[in-house]
Design a protein around this motif. Structure first.
Motif, mmCIF file in Angstrom:
data_model
loop_
_atom_site.group_PDB
_atom_site.id
_atom_site.type_symbol
_atom_site.label_atom_id
_atom_site.label_comp_id
_atom_site.label_asym_id
_atom_site.label_seq_id
_atom_site.Cartn_x
_atom_site.Cartn_y
_atom_site.Cartn_z
ATOM 1 N N GLN A 1 -8.277 4.161 6.381
ATOM 2 C CA GLN A 1 -6.836 4.399 6.424
ATOM 3 C C GLN A 1 -6.408 4.637 7.859
ATOM 4 O O GLN A 1 -7.132 5.262 8.638
ATOM 5 C CB GLN A 1 -6.469 5.635 5.597
ATOM 6 N N ARG A 2 -5.209 4.153 8.177
ATOM 7 C CA ARG A 2 -4.643 4.403 9.501
ATOM 8 C C ARG A 2 -4.298 5.884 9.618
ATOM 9 O O ARG A 2 -3.815 6.498 8.653
ATOM 10 C CB ARG A 2 -3.388 3.565 9.735
ATOM 11 N N ASP A 3 -4.512 6.442 10.788
ATOM 12 C CA ASP A 3 -4.238 7.861 11.009
ATOM 13 C C ASP A 3 -2.748 8.184 10.954
ATOM 14 O O ASP A 3 -2.362 9.242 10.466
ATOM 15 C CB ASP A 3 -4.797 8.319 12.365
ATOM 16 N N ASP A 4 -1.920 7.286 11.450
ATOM 17 C CA ASP A 4 -0.496 7.604 11.574
ATOM 18 C C ASP A 4 0.273 7.597 10.261
ATOM 19 O O ASP A 4 1.145 8.434 10.046
ATOM 20 C CB ASP A 4 0.180 6.686 12.590
ATOM 21 N N CYS B 1 0.830 -1.207 0.000
ATOM 22 C CA CYS B 1 0.000 0.000 0.000
ATOM 23 C C CYS B 1 0.869 1.263 0.000
ATOM 24 O O CYS B 1 1.818 1.374 0.773
ATOM 25 C CB CYS B 1 -0.931 -0.004 1.220
ATOM 26 N N VAL B 2 0.516 2.227 -0.868
ATOM 27 C CA VAL B 2 1.241 3.495 -0.945
ATOM 28 C C VAL B 2 0.444 4.641 -0.320
ATOM 29 O O VAL B 2 0.791 5.801 -0.487
ATOM 30 C CB VAL B 2 1.642 3.831 -2.403
ATOM 31 N N ALA B 3 -0.624 4.326 0.377
ATOM 32 C CA ALA B 3 -1.416 5.295 1.141
ATOM 33 C C ALA B 3 -2.026 6.395 0.275
ATOM 34 O O ALA B 3 -2.141 7.533 0.706
ATOM 35 C CB ALA B 3 -0.576 5.888 2.276
ATOM 36 N N SER B 4 -2.457 6.049 -0.928
ATOM 37 C CA SER B 4 -3.068 7.049 -1.811
ATOM 38 C C SER B 4 -4.513 7.358 -1.436
ATOM 39 O O SER B 4 -5.039 8.402 -1.794
ATOM 40 C CB SER B 4 -3.009 6.589 -3.269
ATOM 41 N N GLY B 5 -5.165 6.433 -0.750
ATOM 42 C CA GLY B 5 -6.543 6.646 -0.321
ATOM 43 C C GLY B 5 -7.594 6.395 -1.377
ATOM 44 O O GLY B 5 -8.778 6.613 -1.129
ATOM 45 N N GLN B 6 -7.198 5.921 -2.534
ATOM 46 C CA GLN B 6 -8.163 5.684 -3.609
ATOM 47 C C GLN B 6 -9.185 4.615 -3.234
ATOM 48 O O GLN B 6 -10.353 4.703 -3.599
ATOM 49 C CB GLN B 6 -7.443 5.309 -4.905
ATOM 50 N N CYS B 7 -8.756 3.617 -2.474
ATOM 51 C CA CYS B 7 -9.679 2.559 -2.060
ATOM 52 C C CYS B 7 -10.750 3.102 -1.124
ATOM 53 O O CYS B 7 -11.920 2.716 -1.213
ATOM 54 C CB CYS B 7 -8.931 1.410 -1.401
ATOM 55 N N VAL B 8 -10.371 4.006 -0.250
ATOM 56 C CA VAL B 8 -11.326 4.596 0.690
ATOM 57 C C VAL B 8 -12.337 5.454 -0.055
ATOM 58 O O VAL B 8 -13.527 5.445 0.266
ATOM 59 C CB VAL B 8 -10.592 5.419 1.778
ATOM 60 N N LEU B 9 -11.880 6.188 -1.050
ATOM 61 C CA LEU B 9 -12.796 6.994 -1.857
ATOM 62 C C LEU B 9 -13.759 6.114 -2.642
ATOM 63 O O LEU B 9 -14.937 6.443 -2.773
ATOM 64 C CB LEU B 9 -12.008 7.891 -2.816
ATOM 65 N N ALA B 10 -13.272 5.002 -3.145
ATOM 66 C CA ALA B 10 -14.102 4.116 -3.967
ATOM 67 C C ALA B 10 -15.028 3.242 -3.135
ATOM 68 O O ALA B 10 -16.153 2.948 -3.546
ATOM 69 C CB ALA B 10 -13.209 3.220 -4.833
ATOM 70 N N ALA B 11 -14.567 2.818 -1.966
ATOM 71 C CA ALA B 11 -15.338 1.870 -1.145
ATOM 72 C C ALA B 11 -15.154 2.175 0.344
ATOM 73 O O ALA B 11 -14.489 1.425 1.068
ATOM 74 C CB ALA B 11 -14.909 0.440 -1.458
ATOM 75 N N VAL C 1 -1.840 4.124 5.595
ATOM 76 C CA VAL C 1 -1.942 2.806 4.972
ATOM 77 C C VAL C 1 -3.370 2.294 5.114
ATOM 78 O O VAL C 1 -4.029 2.499 6.134
ATOM 79 C CB VAL C 1 -0.930 1.820 5.601
ATOM 80 N N ALA C 2 -3.847 1.646 4.077
ATOM 81 C CA ALA C 2 -5.219 1.137 4.054
ATOM 82 C C ALA C 2 -5.438 0.060 5.102
ATOM 83 O O ALA C 2 -4.531 -0.697 5.443
ATOM 84 C CB ALA C 2 -5.552 0.589 2.674
ATOM 85 N N VAL C 3 -6.679 0.019 5.575
ATOM 86 C CA VAL C 3 -7.122 -0.985 6.539
ATOM 87 C C VAL C 3 -8.385 -1.614 5.967
ATOM 88 O O VAL C 3 -9.279 -0.908 5.490
ATOM 89 C CB VAL C 3 -7.438 -0.335 7.901
#
Length: 68
Positions: free
Chosen positions: A29-32, A13-23, A35-37
């Motif tokens: 994502q972890r706050d620190d 994971c490169v922490a782009s957040g695209q997965c969170v936006l899509a689903a 990285v996706a969770v």
């Protein structure tokens, strides 16, 4: 219950957040470090389209949907 399993390879994971936006009901994502969770390993039918979109847009190819 769906038989489709979501796999997340956190080290890729490169922490782009695209997965969170899509689903957002499947991923967070972890706050620190961003990285996706994975929230839903076996998302219901109503979330599968979003999970597949997340798999498609992940720039690191860290998400995989496996049909069982």
């Amino acid at each position: 219950m769906t038989t489709t399993r979501v796999e997340l390879d956190e080290p890729k994971c490169v922490a782009s957040g695209q997965c969170v936006l899509a689903a957002p009901e499947v991923f967070d994502q972890r706050d620190d470090d961003g990285v996706a969770v994975l929230l839903e390993e076996y998302p219901g039918e109503e979330l599968l389209h979003d999970a597949r979109t997340a798999e498609a847009v992940c720039p690191a190819a860290a998400i995989r949907l496996v049909e069982r």
